[in-house]
Design an enzyme around this catalytic site. Structure first.
Site, PDB file in Angstrom:
ATOM      1  N   ASP A   1       0.818  -1.219   0.098  1.00 49.93           N
ATOM      2  CA  ASP A   1      -0.280  -0.070  -0.062  1.00 49.93           C
ATOM      3  C   ASP A   1       0.993   1.144   0.101  1.00 49.93           C
ATOM      4  O   ASP A   1       2.033   1.266   0.586  1.00 49.93           O
ATOM      5  CB  ASP A   1      -1.024   0.170   1.437  1.00 49.93           C
ATOM      6  CG  ASP A   1      -2.178   0.819   1.197  1.00 49.93           C
ATOM      7  OD1 ASP A   1      -2.336   1.482  -0.149  1.00 49.93           O
ATOM      8  OD2 ASP A   1      -2.733   1.207   2.194  1.00 49.93           O
TER       9      ASP A   1
ATOM     10  N   TRP B   1       3.011   7.787  -2.014  1.00 56.34           N
ATOM     11  CA  TRP B   1       4.640   7.781  -2.560  1.00 56.34           C
ATOM     12  C   TRP B   1       4.831   9.181  -3.557  1.00 56.34           C
ATOM     13  O   TRP B   1       5.686   9.923  -3.560  1.00 56.34           O
ATOM     14  CB  TRP B   1       5.034   6.693  -2.841  1.00 56.34           C
ATOM     15  CG  TRP B   1       6.863   6.652  -2.941  1.00 56.34           C
ATOM     16  CD1 TRP B   1       7.847   6.432  -1.782  1.00 56.34           C
ATOM     17  CD2 TRP B   1       7.299   6.923  -4.270  1.00 56.34           C
ATOM     18  NE1 TRP B   1       8.846   6.716  -2.687  1.00 56.34           N
ATOM     19  CE2 TRP B   1       8.537   6.964  -4.106  1.00 56.34           C
ATOM     20  CE3 TRP B   1       6.991   7.124  -5.475  1.00 56.34           C
ATOM     21  CZ2 TRP B   1       9.715   7.220  -5.233  1.00 56.34           C
ATOM     22  CZ3 TRP B   1       7.735   7.404  -6.570  1.00 56.34           C
ATOM     23  CH2 TRP B   1       9.205   7.536  -6.411  1.00 56.34           C
TER      24      TRP B   1
ATOM     25  N   ASN C   1     -10.257  -3.047  -6.732  1.00 55.13           N
ATOM     26  CA  ASN C   1      -9.467  -1.982  -7.670  1.00 55.13           C
ATOM     27  C   ASN C   1     -10.069  -1.740  -8.955  1.00 55.13           C
ATOM     28  O   ASN C   1      -9.712  -0.747  -9.463  1.00 55.13           O
ATOM     29  CB  ASN C   1      -8.133  -2.390  -7.789  1.00 55.13           C
ATOM     30  CG  ASN C   1      -7.116  -2.281  -6.548  1.00 55.13           C
ATOM     31  OD1 ASN C   1      -6.289  -3.008  -6.365  1.00 55.13           O
ATOM     32  ND2 ASN C   1      -7.634  -1.587  -5.565  1.00 55.13           N
TER      33      ASN C   1
HETATM   34  C1  FPP Z   1      -1.565   0.141  -3.541  1.00 59.78           C
HETATM   35  O1  FPP Z   1      -1.220   1.612  -3.568  1.00 59.78           O
HETATM   36  C2  FPP Z   1      -1.099  -0.578  -4.405  1.00 59.78           C
HETATM   37  C3  FPP Z   1      -1.468  -1.266  -5.489  1.00 59.78           C
HETATM   38  C4  FPP Z   1      -3.354  -0.933  -5.372  1.00 59.78           C
HETATM   39  C5  FPP Z   1      -1.177  -2.118  -6.523  1.00 59.78           C
HETATM   40  C6  FPP Z   1       0.106  -2.737  -6.190  1.00 59.78           C
HETATM   41  C7  FPP Z   1       0.576  -3.042  -7.490  1.00 59.78           C
HETATM   42  C8  FPP Z   1       1.979  -2.953  -7.812  1.00 59.78           C
HETATM   43  C9  FPP Z   1       2.996  -2.768  -6.897  1.00 59.78           C
HETATM   44  C10 FPP Z   1       2.603  -3.036  -9.276  1.00 59.78           C
HETATM   45  C11 FPP Z   1       2.138  -4.410  -9.862  1.00 59.78           C
HETATM   46  C12 FPP Z   1       2.505  -5.612  -9.295  1.00 59.78           C
HETATM   47  C13 FPP Z   1       3.364  -6.601  -9.471  1.00 59.78           C
HETATM   48  C14 FPP Z   1       3.001  -7.847  -8.651  1.00 59.78           C
HETATM   49  C15 FPP Z   1       4.378  -6.725 -10.496  1.00 59.78           C
HETATM   50  P1  FPP Z   1      -2.204   2.656  -3.510  1.00 59.78           P
HETATM   51  O2  FPP Z   1      -2.452   3.141  -5.207  1.00 59.78           O
HETATM   52  O3  FPP Z   1      -3.732   2.247  -3.029  1.00 59.78           O
HETATM   53  O4  FPP Z   1      -1.551   3.813  -2.804  1.00 59.78           O
HETATM   54  P2  FPP Z   1      -2.235   4.922  -1.860  1.00 59.78           P
HETATM   55  O5  FPP Z   1      -3.120   4.144  -1.018  1.00 59.78           O
HETATM   56  O6  FPP Z   1      -1.189   5.855  -1.402  1.00 59.78           O
HETATM   57  O7  FPP Z   1      -3.262   5.812  -2.990  1.00 59.78           O
END
Ligand code: FPP
Length: 248
Positions: free
Chosen positions: A18, A23, A66
């Site tokens: 998360d 970031w 998502n």
């Molecule tokens: C949460 O950050 C992260 C995700 C919804 C997706 C995670 C995906 C990756 C790291 C890339 C692809 C994965 C692989 C296995 C190659 P957020 O967007 O919810 O962050 P925020 O809460 O700060 O908005």
């Protein structure tokens, strides 16, 4: 090299990655850059887990919820996952990593499903760490799909309801054959499970770390594994000293 004592390393670590968006925001960058950096953190986490002797690493890559994000972000995330598999599959295979995908495979559009299947198929006989990618995954959805399968078996007369035990339910989930997670880590300071491995994490140790996922480095991971080593797990029983006191 493994900096930890092998006997205290969790067999299965699951991570809610998360904070990619925050970031990026903190740096005045588009959210997509956060996800891109997140993929680098994924590579490092697989390497670190493998070196530390973790047998299973589950990463929450895309939840069934998502899809409600803006179309451009969904498309960014799909693109990154596809690129990751296309670019990294050969390397992961060479590193003896086995890939498993959990989540709903129905109704996935385009070329994503063939890529996921290829990743599983290519690496199926590998004997190193198992990288479990949770994609289009939601725990309640997973349980509902398992319940439907079991109900169909009962309706067809092939299964007696009394045979629906926790073990049978576990074996009907996407994670069949994968041991329950010992440790669930969530980055970015948020403290919830967000529909992730709700059944499987029944006795998992939970750890919430402040770093945003792109900052989840080898050092952060090893620090989390070291903290896990200090935890005392009781699985509903008593701690050893109390057991002694009761028994004596
Ligand atoms: C949460 O950050 C992260 C995700 C919804 C997706 C995670 C995906 C990756 C790291 C890339 C692809 C994965 C692989 C296995 C190659 P957020 O967007 O919810 O962050 P925020 O809460 O700060 O908005």
């Amino acid at each position: 090299m493994n900096p930890l004592s092998p006997s205290t390393v969790p067999a299965h670590v699951a991570i809610i990655m998360d904070g990619n968006g925050r970031w990026a925001n903190a740096r005045g960058l588009p959210r997509a850059m956060g996800h891109r950096k997140g993929v680098e953190a994924v590579r490092e986490a697989v390497k670190t887990a493998s070196e530390c002797g973790v047998s299973y690493l589950t990463l929450f890559a895309f939840s069934s919820e998502n899809w409600s994000r803006p179309e451009s972000e969904v498309s960014d995330l799909m693109g990154l996952l596809k690129t990751f598999i296309r670019r990294d599959l050969a390397v992961l295979h060479k590193q003896n990593v086995r890939i498993r995908i959990i989540g709903d495979r129905q109704n996935l559009s385009g070329d994503i499903l063939p890529l996921l299947l290829e990743a599983e198929e290519t690496t199926r006989n590998n004997t190193g760490i198992t990288l479990v990618i949770a994609f289009n995954y939601g725990s309640r959805d997973e349980m509902a799909r398992a319940m439907r399968l079991l109900a169909a078996e009962v309706a067809a007369g092939r299964l007696d309801p009394s045979a629906i035990t926790p073990e049978r339910i576990g074996a009907s989930l996407d994670t069949a054959g994968i041991p329950d997670p010992d440790l669930v880590i969530r980055t970015s300071g948020e403290e919830r499970l967000s529909n992730f491995l709700l059944w499987q994490a029944a006795y998992a140790e939970l750890m919430f770390v402040p770093e945003f996922w792109p900052d989840f480095s080898r050092e952060t991971f090893i620090a989390a594994l070291s903290r896990y080593a200090m935890r005392e797990r009781r699985f509903g029983g008593l701690q050893p000293a109390a057991t002694l006191a009761v028994g004596s």
